[in-house]
Design an enzyme around this catalytic site. Structure first.
Site, PDB file in Angstrom:
ATOM      1  N   SER A 163       0.830  -1.202   0.000  1.00 38.22           N
ATOM      2  CA  SER A 163       0.000   0.000   0.000  1.00 38.22           C
ATOM      3  C   SER A 163       0.870   1.261   0.000  1.00 38.22           C
ATOM      4  O   SER A 163       1.588   1.509  -0.969  1.00 38.22           O
ATOM      5  CB  SER A 163      -0.958  -0.039   1.188  1.00 38.22           C
ATOM      6  OG  SER A 163      -1.979   0.930   1.068  1.00 38.22           O
ATOM      7  N   ASP A 257     -10.329  -4.050  -4.505  1.00 38.88           N
ATOM      8  CA  ASP A 257      -9.529  -2.986  -3.900  1.00 38.88           C
ATOM      9  C   ASP A 257      -9.691  -1.719  -4.739  1.00 38.88           C
ATOM     10  O   ASP A 257      -9.536  -1.779  -5.964  1.00 38.88           O
ATOM     11  CB  ASP A 257      -8.058  -3.429  -3.873  1.00 38.88           C
ATOM     12  CG  ASP A 257      -7.109  -2.440  -3.216  1.00 38.88           C
ATOM     13  OD1 ASP A 257      -7.533  -1.318  -2.904  1.00 38.88           O
ATOM     14  OD2 ASP A 257      -5.942  -2.811  -3.035  1.00 38.88           O
ATOM     15  N   HIS A 287      -8.119  -4.957  -0.008  1.00 39.06           N
ATOM     16  CA  HIS A 287      -6.938  -4.195   0.375  1.00 39.06           C
ATOM     17  C   HIS A 287      -6.518  -4.518   1.819  1.00 39.06           C
ATOM     18  O   HIS A 287      -7.346  -4.588   2.715  1.00 39.06           O
ATOM     19  CB  HIS A 287      -7.229  -2.695   0.268  1.00 39.06           C
ATOM     20  CG  HIS A 287      -6.013  -1.848   0.389  1.00 39.06           C
ATOM     21  ND1 HIS A 287      -5.168  -1.600  -0.676  1.00 39.06           N
ATOM     22  CD2 HIS A 287      -5.465  -1.182   1.446  1.00 39.06           C
ATOM     23  CE1 HIS A 287      -4.181  -0.828  -0.289  1.00 39.06           C
ATOM     24  NE2 HIS A 287      -4.329  -0.564   1.005  1.00 39.06           N
TER      25      HIS A 287
END
Length: 316
Positions: A163, A257, A287
């Protein structure tokens, strides 16, 4: 494709908590949210495996010392100079730390047979962009200079993260290319590559799939100094004019996501620039799943796949 059954249980629990009036991340604020993130991720991690060495250390940085944790795989010769993966945790540049990602760093070291350095870069909103980028680059330069004499191979340095950490890793790979430095690899796990919420996946998955549009708006507000920063490639690596010559890559996305489209777009740009790039989408996942291996089996499979890709790059 449907959401993975184990991931769906996480979504159901999150929806129930929201319905029962749990404060939003913005209502909690960054400091309290860090505690919540640490507790929830800790509860969803698999058991921490034993490794050959763990050392907490500090890396000199532009804003002071950068805390980090050094791992060597189980059964590794303590004197052998191992390749090293510099790992940057996720959490929206605002939450997460060495502890939230300790287990996956241990697992990666053991699986791949390489050293890992888990870097605790400065967080927003106390430290705005580009503080995290500056710390990331400082840690890369430190590793390339020999990691203060530790048994790592400075000619075999890779970067990786999930991320926000994937974002920082992509940026570091561009910075290395621009500095004439050859990194061995970049492992980008559902990376944020553009500081905008304009793709179809942002519209489709912006609510109900853990990483909400509301949260991302707040994160960007906390991390960036102003709107002009959104166009800076150090915040949005997809905005870099040219990706030719950056490190070979593995890019992972998740099918449910908001970041899936920008992750795929970045992988496509890498390939178009002639960069060897493996793209993998875990179609049923959401996610953040990589740190949920205690409750989502596929998270451990994904982490092993990433580790194997890094190890293969070190062998090539």
């Amino acid at each position: 494709m449907t959401v993975n059954q184990q991931a769906q249980k996480i979504l159901d629990a999150a929806a129930k908590a929201e319905a029962e009036g749990m404060p939003t991340p913005k209502e909690l604020g960054a400091v309290a949210l860090r505690d919540v993130f640490k507790k929830t991720r800790g509860a969803m991690n698999p058991p921490a495996p034993e490794v050959g060495l763990i050392e907490d250390l500090n890396i000199p940085g532009p804003g002071g010392e950068i805390p980090a944790r050094y791992y060597r795989p189980a059964d590794a010769d303590p004197n052998e100079k191992l390749p090293v993966l510099m790992y940057y945790h996720g959490g929206g540049w605002m939450v997460g730390d060495i502890e939230t990602h300790d287990v996956i760093c241990r697992m990666a070291a053991n699986r791949g047979g390489f050293a890992v350095i888990n870097v605790d870069y400065r967080l927003a909103p106390e430290h705005k962009f580009p503080a995290a980028v500056d710390d990331t680059w400082a840690s890369v330069e430190w590793a390339l200079a020999g990691a203060d004499g530790r048994a790592i191979d400075p000619s075999q340095v890779a970067v990786g993260g999930d991320s926000a950490g994937g974002n920082l890793s992509a940026v570091a790979a561009i910075m290395a290319r621009d500095a004439g430095i050859t990194l061995a690899f970049q492992a980008l796990i559902y990376p944020a590559t553009r500081m905008a919420l304009l793709t179809e996946s942002h519209k489709k998955f912006g609510k109900g799939y853990l990483l909400t549009a509301e949260y991302q708006d707040w994160v960007h507000e906390c991390y960036l100094r102003n709107d002009a920063d959104r166009e800076d490639w150090r915040a949005s690596p997809e905005m870099a004019a040219d990706l030719t010559g950056v490190a070979p890559a593995y890019v992972m996305t998740c099918g449910f996501d908001p970041l899936v489209d920008e992750g795929k777009a970045y992988a496509d740009r890498l390939s178009a620039a002639g960069v060897p790039c493996t793209y993998r989408c875990f179609e049923g996942q959401v996610h953040g799943f990589i740190t949920m291996g205690g409750v989502i089996d596929e998270a451990n499979e994904a982490l092993f796949e990433v580790s194997d890709a890094v190890a293969a790059a070190f062998r090539s």
